[in-house]
Design an enzyme around this catalytic site. Structure first.
Site, PDB file in Angstrom:
ATOM      1  CD  GLU B 109       3.468   7.926  -7.741  1.00 23.74           C
ATOM      2  OE1 GLU B 109       4.520   7.812  -8.412  1.00 23.74           O
ATOM      3  OE2 GLU B 109       2.527   7.101  -7.801  1.00 23.74           O
ATOM      4  CG  ASP B 129       6.506   8.703 -10.858  1.00 27.09           C
ATOM      5  OD1 ASP B 129       5.676   8.163 -11.589  1.00 27.09           O
ATOM      6  OD2 ASP B 129       6.879   8.186  -9.777  1.00 27.09           O
ATOM      7  CB  ILE B 131      10.151   4.514  -8.455  1.00 31.37           C
ATOM      8  CG1 ILE B 131      11.420   4.664  -7.620  1.00 31.37           C
ATOM      9  CG2 ILE B 131      10.203   3.192  -9.234  1.00 31.37           C
ATOM     10  CD1 ILE B 131      11.694   3.489  -6.697  1.00 31.37           C
ATOM     11  CG  ASP B 132       6.467   6.172 -14.468  1.00 29.86           C
ATOM     12  OD1 ASP B 132       6.564   6.159 -15.706  1.00 29.86           O
ATOM     13  OD2 ASP B 132       5.380   6.021 -13.872  1.00 29.86           O
ATOM     14  CB  THR B 134       6.227   1.309  -7.946  1.00 31.90           C
ATOM     15  OG1 THR B 134       6.598   2.687  -7.836  1.00 31.90           O
ATOM     16  CG2 THR B 134       6.527   0.621  -6.625  1.00 31.90           C
ATOM     17  CG  ASP B 259       2.516   8.625 -13.879  1.00 29.49           C
ATOM     18  OD1 ASP B 259       1.309   8.504 -13.568  1.00 29.49           O
ATOM     19  OD2 ASP B 259       3.440   8.148 -13.211  1.00 29.49           O
TER      20      ASP B 259
END
Lengths: 279, 317
Positions: B109, B129, B131-132, B134, B259
């Site tokens: 990402e 990803d 940090i899915d 955030t 994601d």
């Protein structure tokens, strides 16, 4: 000076934990689901059993007729819930029954205690997260014995708001709820979230994970304990029209501060909900 | 920063790597030729093992960041947030994998945000990803995950999703089932839409027509009626909630391949269905999906919702 309600407060904590354990065990078995006011207003044998156990335990400890009770499952049988000056326990044995039925991780036991119509303490046990939130009036709010406080965000554009759909599936009501959510998103805010459990949602405000939670259609037993916890964590509690919070009104706005609350309130379109006390 | 969520962030990085990993002594007692045979029979198992390790390291970095103040930056809009932790975690993951597998490709990402291409080729590709969720991370709302999907010839071979605050590690290897913290998971099997719990997310949309369609879709689903709609705030976690039976469906338009890639493996290996919003086959680069406990639920959702344009991950905006 000794706190005359310390004993009931300590007992509420113990009984909430026991109730939570019963709920966790029940979740491992098959759950038979019944409905109440409509096809999505769910109730299970666990709701009814846990409420009986809580009330029974309190009566055994404090006497059969010393205290009054307003419980979700007893109210279903009895009609309007009237809050008097007498010491009263306000109980939701399983807040988030839909979540319980599905295994969605937010299910809470909610126990509050009022005297002279003032809330004295609240306990919310989020039993799948194993988090116990509690607050005694004037003594702060805690999660698992660590002090918690609301967030310090004052800018609505940096806030997260919890908004729920509830169990009313009337198209006009759903339209109003969606329209309010859209207006809030347009502010814009950081986001809208929903756990499906009013008591847990209030604890999310109290510990600073979100800035506001409001709902029209909740009951007194959903919000009584959370009301103490939010306020003792430094938050505010209001009616959705900006007036003072009314426990029996079926509506509630909780927020980290008045600035955020007032800004969200501006976007809420109020629809009618029959009061818990039948007035 | 509030103390409450810190207090309940029980940081238990599991030492049990789960039944999908072979115990070390299986290799040490075998002749070399047999070891090679083992590796050949699942050429990507070693990659998956490495993925689990690097995911745990990433999770540790996120846990440490949650103890401190988090500075927020914006990407495409005031509600599209990114932090230094997103960037550092992605760098950690990519550099760890590049060191072991220098010929592999990456779609991450934050790399894409910095201008890297996001075209999926046949080459072994890690879709990341860091940090899915955030926004959830910044607020300490309990659903924050690391999501990694691995494709070869454009097919997803395995997926890992680590829900950090819950300390739940979801893993799935194609053909070998799905697991949460080493225990097998499966979808609810619910096929009656009127008894279903549906997940979706709502967010600010610049285009008023798109915004209206998004809200109308939610209204249509709710008034079927379904048991409820929930919005946890992390696509990867949402997919895992369907995979373990805590919800019966999740639909979303506007997310990205990073994601979806990790969770796609977890849901399908848990017995769930995954498809495009139109009812056609799932397209990883399409920026949209439905996952569900059954085809009946998925198809009913397809019937109710109106698609809106979201672009694709593999074409220029």
């Amino acid at each position: 000076m000794a706190d005359e309600w310390q004993d009931p407060y300590d007992f509420a904590v113990e009984v909430a934990k026991i109730a939570g354990k019963i709920i966790r065990r029940a979740a491992e078995e098959e759950i038979k689901v019944n409905t109440k006011s409509c096809t999505v207003d769910l109730v299970t044998a666990t709701d009814v059993r846990v409420e009986k156990i809580i009330i029974g335990a309190i009566k055994e400890k404090f006497g059969e007729d010393t205290h009054c009770f307003i419980g979700e499952e007893s109210a279903a049988a009895k009609g309007p819930s009237v809050l008097t000056d007498k010491p009263t326990w306000i109980i939701d044995p399983v807040d988030g029954t839909t979540n319980f039925v599905h295994g969605f991780p937010f299910v809470a036991v909610s126990i509050a205690f009022a005297v002279n119509k003032e809330l004295e303490f609240g306990v919310v046990y989020s039993c799948f997260e194993d988090k116990l939130y509690k607050a005694r009036k004037g003594k702060g709010a805690y999660c698992d014995d660590e002090k918690i406080e609301v967030s310090d965000i004052k800018d609505i554009h940096k806030s997260v708001v919890i908004s729920e759909f509830g169990t009313n599936r009337n198209v006009d009501v759903v339209t109003e709820i969606c329209a309010t959510m859209k207006r809030i998103l347009l502010i814009p805010v950081h986001g809208i979230r929903g756990t499906g459990t009013a008591a847990t949602n209030m604890c999310m405000v109290a510990c600073g994970a979100v800035e506001a939670f409001f709902e029209i259609g909740i009951h007194c037993w959903d919000v009584a304990a959370g009301a103490v916890i939010v306020q003792e964590a430094g938050g505010v509690l209001l009616d959705v029209d900006g007036g003072p919070f009314d426990l029996m009104s079926r509506r509630m706005m909780s927020a980290n501060n008045r600035t955020i609350a007032d800004r969200v309130i501006k976007e809420i379109k109020i629809f009618p909900a029959e009061r818990d006390d039948g007035k | 920063m509030s103390a409450g969520l810190n207090a309940t962030c029980r940081i238990r990085v599991s030492t049990n790597s789960g039944p999908h990993l072979l115990p070390a002594n299986n290799f040490s007692r075998q002749p070399v030729s047999d070891i090679n045979q083992c590796k050949m029979s699942d050429p990507w198992q070693e990659c998956m093992d490495h993925c689990v390790q690097v995911t745990k390291q990433a999770g540790k970095m996120i846990h440490e960041a949650l103890q401190k103040d988090i500075a927020i930056m914006q990407k495409s809009s005031p509600v599209d947030l990114v932090t230094e932790t997103d960037q550092k975690v992605e760098q950690l993951i990519i550099s760890s994998i590049k060191e072991k597998y220098p010929t592999h490709s990456f779609i991450g990402e934050e790399s894409v945000a910095a201008g890297a291409p996001s075209v999926l080729t046949d080459n072994p590709t890690w879709i990341i990803d860091p940090i899915d969720g955030t926004t959830n991370f910044v607020h300490r709302f309990p659903f924050v995950s690391v999501s990694i999907g691995f494709t070869v010839n454009k097919e997803i071979e395995f997926g890992i999703v680590y829900s950090c605050i819950e300390d739940k590690l979801y893993t799935a290897r194609k053909g070998k089932g799905a697991f949460c913290n080493g225990l097998p998971i499966k979808v609810s099997g619910q096929d009656d839409i009127s008894k279903s719990l549906v997940l979706t997310e709502m967010g600010f949309k610049k285009n008023p027509e798109v915004f209206k369609t998004m809200m109308d879709n939610m209204k249509k689903i709710l008034t079927i009626p379904v048991h409820g709609i929930r919005s946890p705030g992390s696509a990867a976690v949402n997919m895992c909630l369907v995979a373990c039976g805590s919800a019966d469906a999740y639909y979303h338009m506007g997310i990205h391949c990073w994601d979806m890639a990790g969770g796609a493996a977890v849901v399908t290996e848990a017995g769930g269905v995954i498809m495009d919003i139109s009812g056609g086959p799932f397209d990883l680069m399409s920026r949209r999906l439905i996952v569900a406990s059954s085809r009946a639920i998925a198809e009913r959702i397809v019937k109710e919702i109106t698609p809106f344009p979201v672009g694709r991950d593999d074409t220029a905006a």
